[in-house]
Design an enzyme around this catalytic site. Sequence first.
Site, PDB file in Angstrom:
ATOM      1  N   LYS A  53      51.197  39.805  32.120  1.00 45.23           N
ATOM      2  CA  LYS A  53      50.737  40.414  33.379  1.00 45.23           C
ATOM      3  C   LYS A  53      49.397  41.087  33.176  1.00 45.23           C
ATOM      4  O   LYS A  53      48.479  40.927  33.991  1.00 45.23           O
ATOM      5  CB  LYS A  53      51.770  41.436  33.880  1.00 45.23           C
ATOM      6  CG  LYS A  53      52.990  40.807  34.524  1.00 45.23           C
ATOM      7  CD  LYS A  53      54.134  41.809  34.711  1.00 45.23           C
ATOM      8  CE  LYS A  53      55.372  41.073  35.215  1.00 45.23           C
ATOM      9  NZ  LYS A  53      56.590  41.900  35.178  1.00 45.23           N
ATOM     10  N   GLN A  97      58.753  47.712  34.834  1.00 43.43           N
ATOM     11  CA  GLN A  97      59.448  46.526  34.341  1.00 43.43           C
ATOM     12  C   GLN A  97      60.951  46.801  34.229  1.00 43.43           C
ATOM     13  O   GLN A  97      61.367  47.820  33.675  1.00 43.43           O
ATOM     14  CB  GLN A  97      58.854  46.124  32.979  1.00 43.43           C
ATOM     15  CG  GLN A  97      59.413  44.840  32.393  1.00 43.43           C
ATOM     16  CD  GLN A  97      59.014  43.590  33.171  1.00 43.43           C
ATOM     17  OE1 GLN A  97      57.963  43.541  33.798  1.00 43.43           O
ATOM     18  NE2 GLN A  97      59.861  42.592  33.160  1.00 43.43           N
ATOM     19  N   ASP A 120      56.278  45.024  43.575  1.00 39.37           N
ATOM     20  CA  ASP A 120      57.500  44.245  43.332  1.00 39.37           C
ATOM     21  C   ASP A 120      58.290  44.022  44.623  1.00 39.37           C
ATOM     22  O   ASP A 120      59.155  43.143  44.679  1.00 39.37           O
ATOM     23  CB  ASP A 120      58.411  45.011  42.361  1.00 39.37           C
ATOM     24  CG  ASP A 120      58.378  44.471  40.947  1.00 39.37           C
ATOM     25  OD1 ASP A 120      58.155  43.269  40.775  1.00 39.37           O
ATOM     26  OD2 ASP A 120      58.593  45.277  40.017  1.00 39.37           O
TER      27      ASP A 120
HETATM   28  N1  GUN Z   1      62.261  41.925  35.273  1.00 38.23           N
HETATM   29  C1  GUN Z   1      62.487  40.617  35.499  1.00 38.23           C
HETATM   30  N2  GUN Z   1      61.844  40.211  36.613  1.00 38.23           N
HETATM   31  C2  GUN Z   1      61.194  41.291  37.090  1.00 38.23           C
HETATM   32  C3  GUN Z   1      60.350  41.505  38.198  1.00 38.23           C
HETATM   33  O1  GUN Z   1      60.072  40.610  39.010  1.00 38.23           O
HETATM   34  N3  GUN Z   1      59.857  42.759  38.347  1.00 38.23           N
HETATM   35  C4  GUN Z   1      60.162  43.766  37.491  1.00 38.23           C
HETATM   36  N4  GUN Z   1      59.662  44.967  37.721  1.00 38.23           N
HETATM   37  N5  GUN Z   1      60.948  43.614  36.442  1.00 38.23           N
HETATM   38  C5  GUN Z   1      61.455  42.372  36.241  1.00 38.23           C
END
Ligand code: GUN
Length: 291
Positions: A53, A97, A120
């Site tokens: 990311k 996350q 998100d």
């Molecule tokens: N963990 C797995 N997929 C995601 C996601 O799309 N966003 C976040 N914040 N954590 C994750």
Amino acid sequence: MTATLIDGKAFAARLRERLAKEVAAMKARDITPGLAVVLVGEDPASQVYVRSKGKQTREIGMNSFEHRLPADTPETALLELVASLNADPAVNGILVQLPLPAHMDEAAVINAIDPDKDVDGFHILNVGRLATGQKAMVPCTPLGCLMLLRDQLGSLSGKRAVVIGRSNIVGKPMAQLLLRDSATVTIAHSRTTDLPDLCRQADIVIAAVGRAHFVKGDWLKPGATVIDVGINRTEDGLVGDVDFAAASQVAGAITPVPGGVGPMTIACLLANTLTATARSNGLPDPEGLTP
Ligand code: GUN
């Protein structure tokens, strides 16, 4: 192989190129979009995602702020960090996350994020906005699936869609997005009876169950569009939730794993960060990045 391959990797690369141009245009107005990513603990998969990311954020010209906290961080300290990111004008998007360590209340942490910075789309206000057809931040993976479906099919109106999986991250928001595009939507899950028959009625199948090769080729209506959200590590490497070899003989179009939905998720995170930046600066939403 008769099905058209839906190339999410190429689609995501084109999307990032376009986002980079929009970031450059914003920078010319002295606005640099910034994305803050918070990782608590050392989960190996999460570390890979967070690194990726950060890299893609910088590649399109946005600012990337990474915050790594030890696994035993008290929840209050994480909430303080979220509050400081909420207040920071250089931060347009915040992603914490998941999963968080077991001693933390995930919902409390997510709902502490400023809903307008919730890239998100997990904050309860954004969930409600999406469900009621209001301007929302939309979860990245379902948004990516929607973009691929619209690109492949044009209008989704009147199409029968079966979403397999009812998670808050994928299944439920995916169903909302399909409904918003006037598809007829069924959400299936582990207790659904006669799932193969249900799938055989579907023009669109979204597989998001997290079980390798769960959806069989003979579950599909000939010509159906199949979106495989699964990422399962097996002895044969990375495989999806769909038995690709068999399904691609029946489907009209299908996403591969890897190279299908996966690359779309981070591209849509960047798209959401651009949208959040535009909104916080009183600019119109960038075209085609929101449902
Ligand atoms: N963990 C797995 N997929 C995601 C996601 O799309 N966003 C976040 N914040 N954590 C994750």
